[in-house]
Design an enzyme around this catalytic site. Sequence first.
Site, mmCIF file in Angstrom:
data_model
loop_
_atom_site.group_PDB
_atom_site.id
_atom_site.type_symbol
_atom_site.label_atom_id
_atom_site.label_comp_id
_atom_site.label_asym_id
_atom_site.label_seq_id
_atom_site.Cartn_x
_atom_site.Cartn_y
_atom_site.Cartn_z
ATOM 1 N N TYR A 183 -22.645 -7.947 -53.823
ATOM 2 C CA TYR A 183 -22.087 -6.888 -54.663
ATOM 3 C C TYR A 183 -23.065 -6.509 -55.774
ATOM 4 O O TYR A 183 -24.216 -6.948 -55.785
ATOM 5 C CB TYR A 183 -20.719 -7.318 -55.183
ATOM 6 C CG TYR A 183 -19.720 -7.506 -54.056
ATOM 7 C CD1 TYR A 183 -19.387 -6.445 -53.203
ATOM 8 C CD2 TYR A 183 -19.133 -8.739 -53.809
ATOM 9 C CE1 TYR A 183 -18.501 -6.617 -52.148
ATOM 10 C CE2 TYR A 183 -18.235 -8.921 -52.761
ATOM 11 C CZ TYR A 183 -17.933 -7.852 -51.928
ATOM 12 O OH TYR A 183 -17.054 -8.028 -50.880
ATOM 13 N N ARG A 230 -20.494 -16.861 -60.643
ATOM 14 C CA ARG A 230 -20.593 -17.184 -59.218
ATOM 15 C C ARG A 230 -21.871 -16.586 -58.631
ATOM 16 O O ARG A 230 -22.165 -15.396 -58.813
ATOM 17 C CB ARG A 230 -19.380 -16.643 -58.452
ATOM 18 C CG ARG A 230 -19.245 -17.304 -57.071
ATOM 19 C CD ARG A 230 -18.037 -16.797 -56.308
ATOM 20 N NE ARG A 230 -17.504 -17.848 -55.439
ATOM 21 C CZ ARG A 230 -16.943 -17.618 -54.264
ATOM 22 N NH1 ARG A 230 -16.827 -16.392 -53.799
ATOM 23 N NH2 ARG A 230 -16.469 -18.615 -53.536
ATOM 24 N N ARG A 321 -9.847 -20.359 -47.641
ATOM 25 C CA ARG A 321 -8.858 -20.215 -46.570
ATOM 26 C C ARG A 321 -7.847 -21.357 -46.504
ATOM 27 O O ARG A 321 -6.673 -21.107 -46.208
ATOM 28 C CB ARG A 321 -9.587 -20.047 -45.238
ATOM 29 C CG ARG A 321 -10.329 -18.712 -45.153
ATOM 30 C CD ARG A 321 -11.289 -18.645 -43.995
ATOM 31 N NE ARG A 321 -12.116 -17.442 -44.080
ATOM 32 C CZ ARG A 321 -13.185 -17.232 -43.330
ATOM 33 N NH1 ARG A 321 -13.585 -18.136 -42.464
ATOM 34 N NH2 ARG A 321 -13.875 -16.113 -43.465
#
Length: 364
Positions: A183, A230, A321
Amino acid sequence: MDIFTPLKCGSCVFPNRILMAPLTRARTPNTIPGPLQERYYSQRASAGLVISEATNISPTAVGYVYTSGIYTDEQEKGWSGVARAVHAAGGRLAMQLWHVGRVSHELVQPGQAQPVAPSAIRGNSTRAFVEFADGTSGPTPASTPRELSVEEIHAIVNDYRQAAIRAIRAGCDMVEVHAANGYLLHQFTATGTNVRQDQYGGTLQNRARIVLDVVDAIGIAVGYDKVGVRLSPLTDIFDITDTDSEEMTLYLAQQMSRREVAYLHINEPDWRGGEVKLGDDFRHAVRREFPGVLIYCGHYDAQSAQDLLDQNLADAAAFGRPFISNPDLPERFRLGLPLTKPDSSTYYGGGAEGYTDYPFFHQQ
């Protein structure tokens, strides 16, 4: 020290070292979190820290429809309900702050304008997620971005600052700067997506400048002890290429240590099933540069996470997940209980199904 031991992290104390990783779930059609998100996050409040879905810092930060924002009063109010719900369940909440950069399309941009990026380089296999004219939604090739001016970069840094202020005002305990996964901030640090020749391009230090500007702006506004960062070294997601990936990560780790940010969160390159892995030498180097709270996120289970802690390579592990389908994941780890497998068809979009209807083990 094991994964169930409390951890002092910046302004917070985590009850354990099993953190919930940020997960895009595309469940907010109007960009404002509501009762569904309150239930989802509070169900998972037994995590040492719940890190929110990536949350757009401005209308131009968007690359995916049905994702949350933190740039309006209504969004801030919605997130305050989520924070209250998490706290009422005994948890702690960090909001991940997000600008997608070139991973976008005119259809999700204000006025159908071009997305923005460090340089006007399109990701050839990159997809945005849009709503089409007929009301259906789905992936579509990302648009060619335009290059940001220096003045626009400064405005984006201020967008991050304002988003962080809103997040903390809404009741979040921390914010996480998303400088990973291809990003906008990652696009600035990577050699393949940043060919600028000004103070935000060229040398490694120049390419890192916007990340440090953002962290400093937020740290001054809300306190560095409430800021996590991050990174995702060696990843190739969204056509990211970078000849300096490890060197950049170590430089940023050093800079984050100097600023005494709350934590550094490393997303591993094999989280999508790729073959590239972080080596132990690199992990040791990261630890030397950043002696603060270090978190890794990848294909971990309770034992492999514990192994990281035993080697002093990390202080905590984040799980994505597994938390989708196991809202009581820390308890399942503690008791050695079997894990429920998530249904990948309900990862993105929809309502409660595959979101808030996964049972706790004692409910099965």
